[in-house]
Write an enzyme that holds these catalytic residues in place. Structure first.
Site, PDB file in Angstrom:
ATOM      1  N   ASP A   1       0.125  -2.415 -10.392  1.00 60.43           N
ATOM      2  CA  ASP A   1      -1.459  -2.681 -10.539  1.00 60.43           C
ATOM      3  C   ASP A   1      -2.425  -1.777  -9.882  1.00 60.43           C
ATOM      4  O   ASP A   1      -1.777  -0.652  -9.271  1.00 60.43           O
ATOM      5  CB  ASP A   1      -1.839  -4.065  -9.841  1.00 60.43           C
ATOM      6  CG  ASP A   1      -1.468  -3.966  -8.115  1.00 60.43           C
ATOM      7  OD1 ASP A   1      -0.278  -3.665  -7.923  1.00 60.43           O
ATOM      8  OD2 ASP A   1      -2.216  -4.673  -7.419  1.00 60.43           O
TER       9      ASP A   1
ATOM     10  N   GLU B   1       0.026  -5.508  -5.807  1.00 55.00           N
ATOM     11  CA  GLU B   1       0.046  -5.159  -4.345  1.00 55.00           C
ATOM     12  C   GLU B   1      -1.560  -4.955  -3.771  1.00 55.00           C
ATOM     13  O   GLU B   1      -1.369  -5.088  -2.697  1.00 55.00           O
ATOM     14  CB  GLU B   1       0.625  -3.802  -4.264  1.00 55.00           C
ATOM     15  CG  GLU B   1       0.912  -2.993  -3.046  1.00 55.00           C
ATOM     16  CD  GLU B   1      -0.347  -2.155  -2.452  1.00 55.00           C
ATOM     17  OE1 GLU B   1      -0.252  -1.592  -1.291  1.00 55.00           O
ATOM     18  OE2 GLU B   1      -1.149  -1.976  -3.417  1.00 55.00           O
TER      19      GLU B   1
END
Length: 418
Positions: free
Chosen positions: A88, A183
């Site tokens: 991400d 994350e």
């Protein structure tokens, strides 16, 4: 094709996939569909290189193994090493679509990222630019983050695997990779790793910034949610009846020391961050981030509990609920004499590559913060990217190449020192 060109082209391919995570994604992991797209793209690259045990879980965690390739007759045990990077990119209310371009041979002047929108990265506001005069810089058009956090790392690892599978003269032990979602919104992806598919002696994340950065100290992190249930009433009959949860949320926030916040602290100084307030006529929710490098985060949790009790006494008619959650721990708390070698290899690799180490205590966390709590020492080294989480993020290509060279050198040293 030169390795520099390979890295840049693959990085462009990955940043073209919008994969912002969403802090309001609830319990869904991944929190966004774009991260599935990113996982599928990386999976195809792993399949092309012939990796084994490729698996994409229901949580979007992509794992795989590159079996050891060692000289004939080699009998020493080579540690299994892992690399974990996140799929991400951060959502900071900018466009999810990235328009990267390269500034060739940067001349040391202000950079016009977007003439139409008058977005300029000045050397006055960003003096770090001047350190890269003469370098090639990858930047955005100013409407998005670049996403070198962490797509430079994904590129790094996939390219290293490509190099190893293309050149039989390069030896290595078993290599396991884990590409994880979310994350940026709380390490939720790494918490869903199936560690039976990641059976390593130690691992690395590649998730800090400028050339030479090394991290094996991070925050201990927790979160708090305070829900305040008030009493709603029409203003014409509100006297003595209305309990305004929005004002109580303000009263609660004001109970904390204004100087122990992110904007007033640095280095290893911890803080409580009143990150958000959501409220209406009947309910207010205050979201808190709790951060500390040492265990004084427990004292901060105690302070939150104490202030909740003070708020209850201030307005007994309100109903106040508190939820505290631990998110990740300090990597340093997991360091032992037995696993310190994982850290030593980083400094040995930098010495051989002529890189000056910049050891920092990160005011944040990485996937390695959680993985290290699972008895897998997981320090962190640089991507080369600068100004993470900003429209002014940029990636010096020379630093990007050095990050890749670090990965290759680590694998070389692990075999050499077996």
């Amino acid at each position: 094709m030169e390795i520099r060109e390979t890295l840049v082209n693959r990085f462009y391919d990955y940043v073209a996939i919008p994969s912002q995570s969403c802090a309001n994604g609830g319990t869904k992991v991944p929190s966004t569909e774009g991260q599935w797209d990113m996982a599928r793209a990386v999976q195809k690259d792993l399949e092309r290189r012939g990796l084994e045990d490729i698996h994409r879980s229901e949580y979007g965690v992509l794992t795989a193994r590159l079996p050891a390739h060692l000289p004939a007759g080699f009998t020493k045990k080579v540690p299994a090493v892992g690399f974990c990077t996140h799929l991400d990119t951060v959502d900071v209310n900018l466009s999810p679509v990235v328009h990267p371009h390269m500034v060739k041979n940067y001349d040391g002047k202000d950079l016009v990222l977007n003439a139409d929108q008058q977005i300029v990265m000045t050397t006055k506001d960003h003096p770090e630019l001047l350190r890269y005069q003469g370098d090639d810089l990858i930047v955005t058009d100013g409407t998005s983050v670049l996403g070198s956090d962490n797509k430079a790392a994904v590129t790094n690892v996939v390219t290293a695997l490509e190099t190893l599978t293309s050149d039989p003269s390069l030896y290595h032990g078993d290599i396991y990779v884990a590409f994880v979602p979310d994350e940026e919104v709380g390490l939720f992806g790494s918490k869903h790793i199936d560690f039976s598919r990641f059976p390593v002696d130690f691992a690395y994340t590649i998730d800090c910034c400028e050339l030479g950065e090394v991290v094996y100290e991070t925050f201990n992190a927790g979160s708090g949610k305070v829900t305040i249930h008030g009493v709603s009433a029409h203003p014409m009959s509100a006297k003595g009846v209305l309990v305004n949860p929005t004002l109580l949320a303000v009263d609660f926030i004001n109970l904390f020391d204004r100087k122990e916040t992110p904007e007033c602290t640095e280095g290893k100084e911890g803080y409580i961050w009143c990150q958000a307030v959501q409220s209406n006529q009947s309910t207010a929710v205050v979201t808190l981030n709790i951060r500390d490098h040492d265990k004084t985060d427990e004292a901060r949790k105690a302070l939150i509990r104490e202030n909740v009790e003070r708020l209850k006494k201030m307005e007994p008619r309100a109903r106040v609920e508190l939820e505290l959650v631990d998110i990740y721990g300090n990597i340093a708390d997991a360091v032992t004499d037995e696993n310190h070698k994982a850290i030593d290899y980083i400094y040995d690799a930098m010495k051989e590559l002529g890189i000056t180490p910049k050891t920092i205590a990160m005011r944040g966390g990485t996937d390695g913060s959680y993985i290290s709590t699972q008895k897998i020492m997981t320090p962190n080294y640089f991507t080369g990217g600068m100004n993470f989480h900003s429209r002014f993020e940029f990636l010096p290509v020379s630093s990007f190449v050095k990050s890749y060279e670090m990965t290759m050198k680590l694998l070389e040293l692990i075999v050499k020192n077996a």
